[in-house]
Design a protein around this motif. Sequence first.
Motif, PDB file in Angstrom:
ATOM      1  N   LEU A  13       0.854  -1.185   0.000  1.00  0.00           N
ATOM      2  CA  LEU A  13       0.000   0.000   0.000  1.00  0.00           C
ATOM      3  C   LEU A  13       0.886   1.229   0.000  1.00  0.00           C
ATOM      4  O   LEU A  13       1.947   1.239   0.614  1.00  0.00           O
ATOM      5  N   ALA A  15       1.861   4.771   1.243  1.00  0.00           N
ATOM      6  CA  ALA A  15       1.606   5.576   2.434  1.00  0.00           C
ATOM      7  C   ALA A  15       1.204   6.981   2.041  1.00  0.00           C
ATOM      8  O   ALA A  15       1.664   7.517   1.039  1.00  0.00           O
ATOM      9  N   ALA A  60       0.371  -2.450   5.465  1.00  0.00           N
ATOM     10  CA  ALA A  60      -1.014  -1.995   5.544  1.00  0.00           C
ATOM     11  C   ALA A  60      -1.339  -1.464   6.931  1.00  0.00           C
ATOM     12  O   ALA A  60      -1.936  -0.392   7.083  1.00  0.00           O
ATOM     13  N   THR A  63       0.533   1.882   7.550  1.00  0.00           N
ATOM     14  CA  THR A  63      -0.061   3.011   6.836  1.00  0.00           C
ATOM     15  C   THR A  63      -1.324   3.501   7.528  1.00  0.00           C
ATOM     16  O   THR A  63      -1.549   4.709   7.684  1.00  0.00           O
ATOM     17  N   GLY A  64      -2.179   2.564   7.947  1.00  0.00           N
ATOM     18  CA  GLY A  64      -3.384   2.963   8.671  1.00  0.00           C
ATOM     19  C   GLY A  64      -3.062   3.649   9.984  1.00  0.00           C
ATOM     20  O   GLY A  64      -3.679   4.654  10.355  1.00  0.00           O
ATOM     21  N   THR A  67      -1.717   7.105   9.335  1.00  0.00           N
ATOM     22  CA  THR A  67      -2.797   7.969   8.859  1.00  0.00           C
ATOM     23  C   THR A  67      -3.589   8.515  10.036  1.00  0.00           C
ATOM     24  O   THR A  67      -3.910   9.709  10.100  1.00  0.00           O
ATOM     25  N   THR A 303      -7.162   3.584   1.034  1.00  0.00           N
ATOM     26  CA  THR A 303      -5.803   3.228   0.645  1.00  0.00           C
ATOM     27  C   THR A 303      -5.578   3.557  -0.831  1.00  0.00           C
ATOM     28  O   THR A 303      -6.526   3.639  -1.616  1.00  0.00           O
ATOM     29  N   GLU A 316      -7.146  -4.135   3.082  1.00  0.00           N
ATOM     30  CA  GLU A 316      -8.020  -3.048   3.528  1.00  0.00           C
ATOM     31  C   GLU A 316      -8.389  -3.240   5.001  1.00  0.00           C
ATOM     32  O   GLU A 316      -8.429  -2.279   5.778  1.00  0.00           O
ATOM     33  N   TYR A 319      -5.387  -2.256   7.066  1.00  0.00           N
ATOM     34  CA  TYR A 319      -5.257  -0.796   7.084  1.00  0.00           C
ATOM     35  C   TYR A 319      -6.217  -0.208   8.120  1.00  0.00           C
ATOM     36  O   TYR A 319      -5.855   0.655   8.927  1.00  0.00           O
TER      37      TYR A 319
END
Length: 381
Positions: A13, A15, A60, A63-64, A67, A303, A316, A319
Amino acid sequence: MSLAALAGGLSGLCAPASANTIGTDSVPANDEAAAPAVAQVRMVLLVPSRSGVFGSAADAVRTGFLTAYSRQKENITLAVVETGDSAAEMQKAYNEASGKYDILVGPLSRSAVTAIAQSGQVQKPTVALAQPDLAVESEAQLPPQMLAAGLSLEDEARQVANWVELEKAPGKIFAISTGVAWQKRAARAFSARGRQLGMQTDSLELNAAGNVLNAAGLAQLGRRIEQEKPALIFAALDASQTLQLRSAIGTEIPIYGTSQLNPFTLNRQNPNDKMPELDGVKLIDIPWLLQAEHPAVQAYPRTVINDNERPNPDLERLYALGIDAYRIAREIAAQRSGFDLDGVTGQLSVNIAAGGSTFFQRKETQAVYQDGVAVPIANQR
């Protein structure tokens, strides 16, 4: 969620730009000036290396997590530490991090969470990102300051059993799986919870070659269904296998299952991504994959994938797990020992009081296939 189900062929994924300010094993200065009297909480995310077995899954979650951090970072300094894949490597990294940070988030693999849970070394609030493999499935076996917040197909199976108890007609229930480890665990969890609720369940294992169910086994199952007339079926299968099952036995018997019956994402690119053959099948999944208008879902970006890539629902979900893991850790950083969150992975109830009982519960969204896609049920049970 079993990371074994994610092994192999997973795409990474991208970022978001806001996450680029945080490097591996570094603690950035907080962008927002805090009053000198406010103490900074030191938080660390422990994830496997991008180059390892769990690289795509770790990316994943990372990144989540970043975020969510980029949107609510007040009074928190964050480090991201990459580790090896083995439980021993993660244990070493965890022990070192315990001396430097106030709140630890990780590990990501079941084996590593199990090792740390049993190590006697949990001295700081810890938000684990997977479920441990313990002899008895009980949150009470975790150390007092450790939460197991990972996505779990076993937990989903138990939630489906609770749902079935409210809706089922009298009669026997078939819990159907193949020999794949995550499916067997889900079927066992459903059957165990069903027995606790007074239901009669039979666990049936179908032979499969890869993702294709054995035709002779399906025919035999069809004959048994005709003879015993079960009230419903719990399908501890994926969507493709459940389609094969339904094609073999017809649409008369209700079918329930886990999130693995939903192979679609809210940001899927192909409008023809539909499975009308599953219309009427019921399942549970997380708001991130079912509820575009959910307030928490709307608060975070989707994403980013390449134009030629297909959205991966398991990535997903991871994430989304990263987003909620940060939100949980942030509440703990604010010294809230007991709290509820309307999360992107479900309705979360948390208690992590120091020296007291530890509790974590996630309630996912009930859904049913309509016009080929899974949609939330209006009146959640």
